[in-house]
Motif scaffolding. Structure first.
Motif: not given
Length: 416
Positions: A198-208, A211-215, A227-236
């Protein structure tokens, strides 16, 4: 045809004549730029025409078998394709030979490649037969000369045009088709993707994730944002919060000498394939790693016994078979054995036994395939599985040895 004066393009147009293709290959090295482009274009047209023949043959096979699920596996075997691609080809063959005759005719004329034709079949799959024929007519003049992405967009637009009221149904169909896929890449890497979410969930997931990668991108952080986005996504995904890595279970097959750094033989990660020794040692020395002792036959490298020292009790025979097989035993399937069913190579009702010599790992789909008419399976005492298809073609499958055969010297005692 005078092959001494013929151009490479003219030769390609008659490449089925004896000796013509050899002359083309020899002539390629003397071509100028314009002729190189012309030959590549002519070859592409010929390939498209042959792909049309292939689609018709697959469609006819599917009709002979009345659309049986096993057709996909047989096509995968015979054409050396992964199952998803084979399934897409079977679906495309059926659509092109029934609902999209003009698109197939463009292939016959060498104006549309098979890959692009499959974009049309996918974009129009949700239409009724009547509307598919209407979309096919609209697209006839819009496809030649377009790349695959342009064709995908044109086909989607044509589908919406002929059935505007079906747009909501189409959206629902796409969202119902959501799935998670794992794709193994080069040594030591793989990709995981949520397709058609679902586009709304995928978009929200990428945004999260972003955000955490940039932090985490502070002054001392050396990883890039990608690299940070990939690491954060796998950790989540593994139950974490985007910070420290979480524990996950994977199955790594590694020679003791490699583990100790005495050699650099590659190891094997179940479901992925071989990985370099250095990467294997890195994985094996992680803080949450659990090691198991596996006894192999020195002459064949195959698993003989499974050590019992582990952080929790084992399931005995069930676990041994999964560790031994590593992956689904159907040739070409790489689902890890820990996610498979255990099945009798010789059916229980036909004298099979529930022991390591008769049990093998099959994913759920291939477990069901065994019961399809015309498919036969034979397991040798050495562990080689031979699968014979309804057309009589045979394919062998055996877990690769964990190490190269090591003949014992006269002084060495047997392993038991």
């Amino acid at each position: 045809m005078d092959t001494h004066e013929a151009t490479p393009v003219a030769l390609l147009e008659k490449f089925t004549e004896p000796g013509s293709l050899e002359l083309v290959n020899a002539a390629v090295f003397s071509l100028d730029d314009a002729d190189c482009v012309a030959v590549a274009k002519a070859a592409s047209a010929g390939i498209a025409q042959l792909e049309a023949v292939r689609f018709r043959a697959i469609a006819q096979l599917n009709r002979h078998r009345e659309g049986a699920r096993s057709v996909t596996q047989e096509v995968a075997f015979e054409l050396s394709l992964v199952d998803n691609h084979a399934a897409a080809m079977v679906a495309a063959a059926e659509a092109l030979t029934t609902r999209l005759p003009r698109t197939l005719n463009l292939m016959d004329e060498g104006k549309l490649a098979g890959f692009s034709a499959m974009k049309v079949t996918a974009a129009t799959a949700w239409l009724s037969d009547e509307n598919a024929l209407a979309a096919d007519a609209l697209l006839e003049d819009r496809l030649p000369g377009r790349n695959s992405d342009q064709i995908r967009k044109a086909a989607s637009h044509a589908a919406d045009t002929v059935d505007r009221d079906g747009a909501d149904a189409r959206t629902a169909r796409h969202r119902e088709g959501r799935r998670l896929t794992l794709r193994h890449g080069e040594t030591g890497v793989a990709s995981i993707e949520v397709e058609d979410g679902p586009v709304e969930k995928v978009t929200a997931a990428y945004t999260r994730i972003d955000r955490e990668a940039r932090a985490l991108k502070t002054g001392g952080e050396t990883r890039t944002l990608d690299q940070l986005r990939a690491d954060v996504a796998l950790d989540l995904l593994l139950g974490g919060t985007g910070g420290a890595g979480e524990r996950a279970e994977v199955f790594l097959y590694m020679d003791l000498d490699t583990y100790l750094g005495l050699n650099n033989d590659p190891a094997e990660l179940a479901g992925h394939g071989h990985i370099p020794a250095a990467l294997a040692r890195h994985i094996a020395t992680g803080p949450n790693t659990v090691l198991r002792r596996i006894i192999t036959d020195p002459l064949s490298g195959q698993v003989l016994d499974l050590g019992r020292d582990r952080y929790r009790p084992t399931a005995g025979l069930d676990e041994f078979v999964r560790v031994r097989d590593r992956e689904c035993r159907r040739p070409g399937c790489h689902r890890v054995a820990q996610a498979c069913d255990l099945d009798h190579a010789v059916p229980w009702q036909h004298g099979g036994h529930t022991d390591a010599d008769d049990l093998i790992a099959f994913c759920r789909r291939d477990h069901r395939l065994k019961d399809e008419p015309g498919w036969t399976y034979h397991l040798t005492p050495g562990g080689t599985l031979t699968v014979t298809t309804p057309t009589g073609q045979s394919y062998d499958s055996a877990p690769p040895p964990l190490h190269e055969p090591r003949p014992r010297t006269a002084e060495e005692p047997p392993p038991f």
